[in-house]
Design an enzyme around this catalytic site. Structure first.
Site, mmCIF file in Angstrom:
data_model
loop_
_atom_site.group_PDB
_atom_site.id
_atom_site.type_symbol
_atom_site.label_atom_id
_atom_site.label_comp_id
_atom_site.label_asym_id
_atom_site.label_seq_id
_atom_site.Cartn_x
_atom_site.Cartn_y
_atom_site.Cartn_z
ATOM 1 N N ASP A 130 -9.464 10.180 -27.042
ATOM 2 C CA ASP A 130 -9.230 9.017 -26.173
ATOM 3 C C ASP A 130 -7.929 9.067 -25.394
ATOM 4 O OD1 ASP A 130 -7.331 8.658 -28.117
ATOM 5 O OD2 ASP A 130 -8.091 6.743 -28.866
ATOM 6 N N GLU B 122 -15.311 13.370 -31.344
ATOM 7 C CA GLU B 122 -14.827 12.052 -31.774
ATOM 8 C C GLU B 122 -15.268 10.987 -30.761
ATOM 9 O OE1 GLU B 122 -10.668 10.294 -31.991
ATOM 10 O OE2 GLU B 122 -10.748 11.167 -33.984
ATOM 11 N N GLU C 240 -6.436 3.684 -24.495
ATOM 12 C CA GLU C 240 -7.349 4.579 -25.207
ATOM 13 C C GLU C 240 -8.788 4.088 -25.230
ATOM 14 O OE1 GLU C 240 -4.337 3.672 -26.338
ATOM 15 O OE2 GLU C 240 -3.244 5.567 -26.380
ATOM 16 N N HIS D 118 3.828 4.307 -32.311
ATOM 17 C CA HIS D 118 3.939 4.868 -30.956
ATOM 18 C C HIS D 118 3.084 4.173 -29.907
ATOM 19 C CE1 HIS D 118 -0.011 6.790 -30.592
ATOM 20 N NE2 HIS D 118 0.079 7.060 -31.864
ATOM 21 N N ARG E 52 1.316 2.319 -26.990
ATOM 22 C CA ARG E 52 1.881 1.705 -25.782
ATOM 23 C C ARG E 52 1.910 0.176 -25.873
ATOM 24 N NH1 ARG E 52 1.340 6.467 -23.007
ATOM 25 N NH2 ARG E 52 2.360 6.588 -20.982
ATOM 26 N N HIS F 158 8.384 9.164 -33.271
ATOM 27 C CA HIS F 158 7.715 9.728 -32.081
ATOM 28 C C HIS F 158 8.761 9.993 -30.997
ATOM 29 C CE1 HIS F 158 5.059 9.890 -28.572
ATOM 30 N NE2 HIS F 158 4.023 9.953 -29.396
HETATM 31 C C1 UD1 Z 1 -0.192 9.754 -26.122
HETATM 32 C C2 UD1 Z 1 -1.597 9.209 -25.839
HETATM 33 C C3 UD1 Z 1 -2.060 8.358 -27.019
HETATM 34 C C4 UD1 Z 1 -1.935 9.113 -28.326
HETATM 35 C C5 UD1 Z 1 -0.528 9.654 -28.482
HETATM 36 C C6 UD1 Z 1 -0.421 10.513 -29.720
HETATM 37 C C7 UD1 Z 1 -2.242 8.631 -23.535
HETATM 38 C C8 UD1 Z 1 -2.141 7.658 -22.433
HETATM 39 N N1 UD1 Z 1 -1.560 8.351 -24.644
HETATM 40 O O1 UD1 Z 1 0.674 8.631 -26.190
HETATM 41 O O2 UD1 Z 1 -3.414 7.999 -26.816
HETATM 42 O O3 UD1 Z 1 -2.241 8.245 -29.394
HETATM 43 O O4 UD1 Z 1 -0.195 10.464 -27.341
HETATM 44 O O5 UD1 Z 1 0.913 10.707 -30.096
HETATM 45 O O6 UD1 Z 1 -2.906 9.627 -23.408
HETATM 46 N N2 UD1 Z 1 7.441 13.039 -25.604
HETATM 47 C C9 UD1 Z 1 8.298 14.105 -25.779
HETATM 48 N N3 UD1 Z 1 7.844 15.220 -26.424
HETATM 49 C C10 UD1 Z 1 6.575 15.318 -26.903
HETATM 50 C C11 UD1 Z 1 5.713 14.225 -26.724
HETATM 51 C C12 UD1 Z 1 6.164 13.091 -26.063
HETATM 52 O O7 UD1 Z 1 9.451 14.071 -25.377
HETATM 53 O O8 UD1 Z 1 6.214 16.363 -27.461
HETATM 54 C C13 UD1 Z 1 7.952 11.828 -24.897
HETATM 55 C C14 UD1 Z 1 8.053 12.035 -23.394
HETATM 56 O O9 UD1 Z 1 9.178 11.355 -22.911
HETATM 57 C C15 UD1 Z 1 6.779 11.353 -22.870
HETATM 58 C C16 UD1 Z 1 6.656 10.196 -23.848
HETATM 59 O O10 UD1 Z 1 7.027 10.758 -25.103
HETATM 60 O O11 UD1 Z 1 6.908 10.940 -21.541
HETATM 61 C C17 UD1 Z 1 5.306 9.568 -23.944
HETATM 62 O O12 UD1 Z 1 4.275 10.545 -24.061
HETATM 63 P P1 UD1 Z 1 2.779 10.137 -23.589
HETATM 64 O O13 UD1 Z 1 1.862 11.269 -23.857
HETATM 65 O O14 UD1 Z 1 2.794 9.601 -22.210
HETATM 66 O O15 UD1 Z 1 2.425 8.891 -24.490
HETATM 67 P P2 UD1 Z 1 2.250 8.775 -26.058
HETATM 68 O O16 UD1 Z 1 2.778 7.449 -26.456
HETATM 69 O O17 UD1 Z 1 2.746 9.994 -26.717
HETATM 70 N N1 UDP Z 2 1.498 13.645 -37.520
HETATM 71 C C1 UDP Z 2 2.321 14.766 -37.649
HETATM 72 N N2 UDP Z 2 3.690 14.585 -37.711
HETATM 73 C C2 UDP Z 2 4.261 13.356 -37.650
HETATM 74 C C3 UDP Z 2 3.427 12.228 -37.497
HETATM 75 C C4 UDP Z 2 2.041 12.403 -37.428
HETATM 76 O O1 UDP Z 2 1.841 15.892 -37.709
HETATM 77 O O2 UDP Z 2 5.488 13.274 -37.714
HETATM 78 C C5 UDP Z 2 0.028 13.842 -37.426
HETATM 79 C C6 UDP Z 2 -0.832 12.982 -38.324
HETATM 80 O O3 UDP Z 2 -1.029 13.599 -39.581
HETATM 81 C C7 UDP Z 2 -2.116 12.854 -37.527
HETATM 82 C C8 UDP Z 2 -1.643 12.910 -36.089
HETATM 83 O O4 UDP Z 2 -0.336 13.473 -36.118
HETATM 84 O O5 UDP Z 2 -2.981 13.957 -37.734
HETATM 85 C C9 UDP Z 2 -1.613 11.540 -35.489
HETATM 86 O O6 UDP Z 2 -0.948 11.570 -34.276
HETATM 87 P P1 UDP Z 2 -0.428 10.283 -33.557
HETATM 88 O O7 UDP Z 2 -0.165 9.223 -34.549
HETATM 89 O O8 UDP Z 2 0.684 10.716 -32.668
HETATM 90 O O9 UDP Z 2 -1.638 9.901 -32.579
HETATM 91 P P2 UDP Z 2 -2.974 9.051 -32.737
HETATM 92 O O10 UDP Z 2 -3.749 9.588 -33.880
HETATM 93 O O11 UDP Z 2 -2.588 7.632 -32.876
HETATM 94 O O12 UDP Z 2 -3.661 9.272 -31.427
#
Ligand code: UD1
Ligand code: UDP
Length: 370
Positions: free
Chosen positions: A95, A117, A131, A208, A210, A241
């Site tokens: 998603d 999924e 999502e 994390h 939004r 996160h």
């Molecule tokens: C994204 C997904 C969300 C998912 C989540 C898992 C969308 C819109 N959102 O949300 O569905 O649950 O990932 O974690 O697709 N960042 C880093 N390094 C990283 C990752 C993120 O610095 O490795 C920071 C960056 O500043 C980035 C911000 O996190 O801009 C947000 O990342 P983004 O993918 O936009 O949103 P998530 O909240 O991670």
């Molecule tokens: N996870 C990880 N390290 C962390 C936190 C979560 O490897 O510090 C793993 C967790 O076991 C799960 C996945 O990341 O498999 C979940 O990711 P996240 O919560 O970012 O996204 P969501 O599932 O909400 O999309």
């Protein structure tokens, strides 16, 4: 058969990794991998652990990216990849923005899409945001739907999806988890090795979403402060996160608390093993809601809705929302009432038996006449 697997964030990578490994090992498939790298460090951690070297890496992540940034960059970047690879099938997961955009890009080039999924729904288009809509749109674009549970299949059937295109497979997250959690596992971090999981009440926390950024997150962290003040045995392990909007509030509210350990995002292996040893999980994550029940850990979900009702129905997951009082009260009850805690700590597996990838591969082969 050429299959292009596309993903971009940590959870997609964790859940697609065992499928990529199985596709690679099967001579019937030529498995290619493209990552948008909507996440960077948090994606690379997973690629390294599972030994996946993507054939294409769009490297789109920017600090503080908006939905428009991700969507635009991923869509533009995927066009040449799909045109060069010309796969018979594109597989997407879940998603995220990457999921929806990859399905859209494949559709524009009339390449069939398989959605892993598929079918999870809250019924509320703004929760989780974005999502819920990403998953619905990916589903609308997909030709094959790999639903983790019968409930997810029923959601798709209610929306008029062709029954023959839906396969109930279990969730690949359990395939990944079962190969990762081990009783004698040693952490690299001495903090975690030295933690006495029997004497302390270790709360594992992640946030994390939004829709929780800002006030809801602040309230959750204030509740954690209340809990720490009232319960001396509590320790909080919080892998934060990397989203700067999360880091800022966490630091502000919990940065000075000596029984809160704020960590960088953990690699999947230590994270999963930590989850198997902690007392209780507090999270707004989707994937963690699926993993913790199979490890017998109660989960308090810091959201108002969930698209994963199975563990809530089974009693191991509770939706508590983000209110300071509600979070504090529910944690306090679990700390004080052993019978209540035990009733939630039943190990159940509504999300899979570790054989989801096998079923997805069988489904693809049967759909393609094998
Ligand atoms: C994204 C997904 C969300 C998912 C989540 C898992 C969308 C819109 N959102 O949300 O569905 O649950 O990932 O974690 O697709 N960042 C880093 N390094 C990283 C990752 C993120 O610095 O490795 C920071 C960056 O500043 C980035 C911000 O996190 O801009 C947000 O990342 P983004 O993918 O936009 O949103 P998530 O909240 O991670
Ligand atoms: N996870 C990880 N390290 C962390 C936190 C979560 O490897 O510090 C793993 C967790 O076991 C799960 C996945 O990341 O498999 C979940 O990711 P996240 O919560 O970012 O996204 P969501 O599932 O909400 O999309």
């Amino acid at each position: 058969m050429k299959v292009l697997v596309v993903f971009g964030t940590r959870p997609e990578a964790i859940k697609m990794a065992p499928l990529v490994q199985m596709l690679r090992d099967d001579n019937y498939f030529d498995c290619r991998v493209a990552v948008t790298a909507q996440h960077r460090e948090m994606l690379d951690q997973v690629l390294k652990l599972f030994g996946i070297r993507p054939h294409h890496d769009l490297d789109i992540m920017r600090a503080g990216q908006t939905l428009f940034d991700i969507t635009g960059r991923a869509l533009k970047g995927l066009q040449p990849v799909l045109e060069a690879e010309k796969p018979d099938l594109v597989l997407v997961h879940g998603d995220t923005a990457t999921t929806f955009v990859a399905a859209l890009a494949a559709y524009y080039l009339q390449i069939p899409v398989g959605h892993v999924e598929a079918g999870l729904r809250t019924g509320n288009r703004y929760s989780p945001f974005p999502e819920e809509m990403n998953r619905r749109l990916a589903g609308a674009l997909a030709q094959w739907h790999f639903a983790p549970t019968a409930g997810a299949r029923d959601n798709l059937l209610r929306e008029g999806v062709e029954p023959k295109s839906i396969f109930v497979t279990g969730n690949t997250v359990i395939d990944a988890l079962l190969t990762t959690v081990r009783p004698g596992y040693r952490f690299d971090l001495s903090l975690l090795n030295n933690l006495d999981f029997n004497r302390h009440r270790v709360l594992l926390v992640t946030t994390h979403r939004r829709e929780n950024l800002g006030h809801p997150m602040r309230d959750i962290y204030l509740a954690l402060r209340d809990i720490l003040a009232a319960h001396p045995a509590v320790r909080v392990i919080f892998p934060v996160h990397k989203n700067p909007a999360v880091v800022r509030v966490v630091q502000e509210v919990l940065g000075d608390s000596n029984r809160v350990h704020l960590l960088e995002p953990l690699d999947y292996e230590p994270f999963a093993n930590l989850m198997s040893r902690c007392y209780l999980v507090l999270t707004d994550s989707g994937g963690i809601q699926e993993e913790a029940p199979s490890l017998g850990k109660p989960v308090l979900v810091l959201r108002d809705t969930t698209e994963r009702p199975e563990a809530v129905d089974a009693g191991t997951v509770r939706l508590v929302g983000t209110g300071r009082d509600a979070v504090r009260e529910e944690v306090s009850r679990l700390l004080a009432d052993t019978a209540y805690y035990n009733s939630m700590a039943e190990a159940i597996n509504p999300y899979g038996d570790g054989r989801a990838c096998e079923r997805i591969i069988m489904a693809i082969k049967s759909a393609y006449g094998q």
